[in-house]
Scaffold this motif. Structure first.
Motif, PDB file in Angstrom:
ATOM      1  N   ALA A  50       0.833  -1.207   0.000  1.00 21.66           N
ATOM      2  CA  ALA A  50       0.000   0.000   0.000  1.00 21.66           C
ATOM      3  C   ALA A  50       0.869   1.260   0.000  1.00 21.66           C
ATOM      4  O   ALA A  50       0.576   2.220  -0.698  1.00 21.66           O
ATOM      5  CB  ALA A  50      -0.930   0.007   1.207  1.00 21.66           C
ATOM      6  N   GLU A  51       1.952   1.208   0.753  1.00 24.88           N
ATOM      7  CA  GLU A  51       2.798   2.403   0.838  1.00 24.88           C
ATOM      8  C   GLU A  51       3.465   2.708  -0.499  1.00 24.88           C
ATOM      9  O   GLU A  51       3.507   3.862  -0.928  1.00 24.88           O
ATOM     10  CB  GLU A  51       3.846   2.253   1.932  1.00 24.88           C
ATOM     11  N   ALA A  52       3.949   1.692  -1.180  1.00 23.30           N
ATOM     12  CA  ALA A  52       4.579   1.916  -2.492  1.00 23.30           C
ATOM     13  C   ALA A  52       3.542   2.383  -3.507  1.00 23.30           C
ATOM     14  O   ALA A  52       3.823   3.241  -4.342  1.00 23.30           O
ATOM     15  CB  ALA A  52       5.257   0.637  -2.974  1.00 23.30           C
ATOM     16  N   LEU A  53       2.347   1.864  -3.432  1.00 29.60           N
ATOM     17  CA  LEU A  53       1.306   2.183  -4.411  1.00 29.60           C
ATOM     18  C   LEU A  53       0.618   3.520  -4.128  1.00 29.60           C
ATOM     19  O   LEU A  53       0.404   4.318  -5.034  1.00 29.60           O
ATOM     20  CB  LEU A  53       0.277   1.044  -4.444  1.00 29.60           C
ATOM     21  N   PHE A  54       0.269   3.755  -2.860  1.00 30.52           N
ATOM     22  CA  PHE A  54      -0.530   4.932  -2.511  1.00 30.52           C
ATOM     23  C   PHE A  54       0.216   5.991  -1.708  1.00 30.52           C
ATOM     24  O   PHE A  54      -0.290   7.077  -1.482  1.00 30.52           O
ATOM     25  CB  PHE A  54      -1.762   4.504  -1.693  1.00 30.52           C
ATOM     26  N   GLY A  55       1.397   5.633  -1.191  1.00 29.96           N
ATOM     27  CA  GLY A  55       2.124   6.560  -0.330  1.00 29.96           C
ATOM     28  C   GLY A  55       1.606   6.553   1.095  1.00 29.96           C
ATOM     29  O   GLY A  55       1.910   7.455   1.875  1.00 29.96           O
ATOM     30  N   ILE A  56       0.814   5.541   1.467  1.00 33.50           N
ATOM     31  CA  ILE A  56       0.235   5.447   2.802  1.00 33.50           C
ATOM     32  C   ILE A  56       0.597   4.075   3.377  1.00 33.50           C
ATOM     33  O   ILE A  56       0.291   3.051   2.754  1.00 33.50           O
ATOM     34  CB  ILE A  56      -1.304   5.578   2.766  1.00 33.50           C
ATOM     35  N   PRO A  57       1.217   4.008   4.541  1.00 33.38           N
ATOM     36  CA  PRO A  57       1.564   2.707   5.120  1.00 33.38           C
ATOM     37  C   PRO A  57       0.321   1.851   5.404  1.00 33.38           C
ATOM     38  O   PRO A  57      -0.731   2.370   5.794  1.00 33.38           O
ATOM     39  CB  PRO A  57       2.268   3.070   6.433  1.00 33.38           C
ATOM     40  N   ALA A  58       0.459   0.556   5.220  1.00 34.10           N
ATOM     41  CA  ALA A  58      -0.656  -0.380   5.439  1.00 34.10           C
ATOM     42  C   ALA A  58      -1.211  -0.267   6.857  1.00 34.10           C
ATOM     43  O   ALA A  58      -2.429  -0.274   7.051  1.00 34.10           O
ATOM     44  CB  ALA A  58      -0.204  -1.805   5.147  1.00 34.10           C
ATOM     45  N   ASP A  70     -10.759   8.202   1.198  1.00 30.91           N
ATOM     46  CA  ASP A  70     -10.939   9.629   0.872  1.00 30.91           C
ATOM     47  C   ASP A  70     -10.060  10.073  -0.297  1.00 30.91           C
ATOM     48  O   ASP A  70     -10.213  11.189  -0.784  1.00 30.91           O
ATOM     49  CB  ASP A  70     -10.643  10.508   2.088  1.00 30.91           C
ATOM     50  N   ARG A  71      -9.151   9.219  -0.749  1.00 30.19           N
ATOM     51  CA  ARG A  71      -8.252   9.575  -1.840  1.00 30.19           C
ATOM     52  C   ARG A  71      -8.768   9.063  -3.187  1.00 30.19           C
ATOM     53  O   ARG A  71      -8.102   9.211  -4.206  1.00 30.19           O
ATOM     54  CB  ARG A  71      -6.839   9.075  -1.555  1.00 30.19           C
TER      55      ARG A  71
END
Length: 140
Positions: A50-58, A70-71
């Motif tokens: 998730a972090e690599a894909l969205f920039g948000i840690p799992a 919300d993104r």
């Protein structure tokens, strides 16, 4: 030790065990999203990529699902929520293409698949995966 292994919380490892290990090596985002009868959403599981894909840690997504939900791109959000709700009501698989706006404002195109099932408490558990299909899409 693999750096990715260090990022897995003990509770995630205990709950998902071998599946969490497998998910580390898959190119897609794996998740379980629970929708309560009062329409609250909570990620029971979000794969580490998730972090690599969205920039948000799992772990952050599992603590607050809205960090990811919300993104969803504003032009896609209504359609995504409407079609997902229809599939959940019928307990039928869901499929959609949608955009996520990363924290760095880059657009990620996803092809997502959900498989809903009703839990004894009336909640719906969506088990799903999403592939990054950005290469074949325009940025907007």
């Amino acid at each position: 030790m693999d750096k990715r292994s260090e990022l897995v919380s003990p509770s995630t490892e205990l709950l998902f065990g071998p599946l969490a290990e497998l998910a580390r090596h898959l190119p897609c985002f794996l998740y379980q999203l629970k929708q309560t009868p009062n329409q609250q959403f909570h990620y029971v599981y979000a794969s580490e990529n998730a972090e690599a894909l969205f920039g948000i840690p799992a772990q952050a997504i599992m603590q607050d699902g809205n960090l990811l939900l919300d993104r969803i791109h504003p032009a896609d959000a209504e359609r995504v929520y409407q079609t997902s709700a229809e599939c959940a009501a019928q307990l039928k698989p869901w499929h959609a293409e949608l955009r996520i706006i990363r924290l760095d404002e880059q657009i990620v195109w996803l092809e997502a698949f959900d498989f809903p099932r009703q839990l004894p408490d009336g909640s719906i558990l969506f088990s799903g995966f999403a592939n990054d299909i950005s290469r074949g899409k325009t940025p907007n």
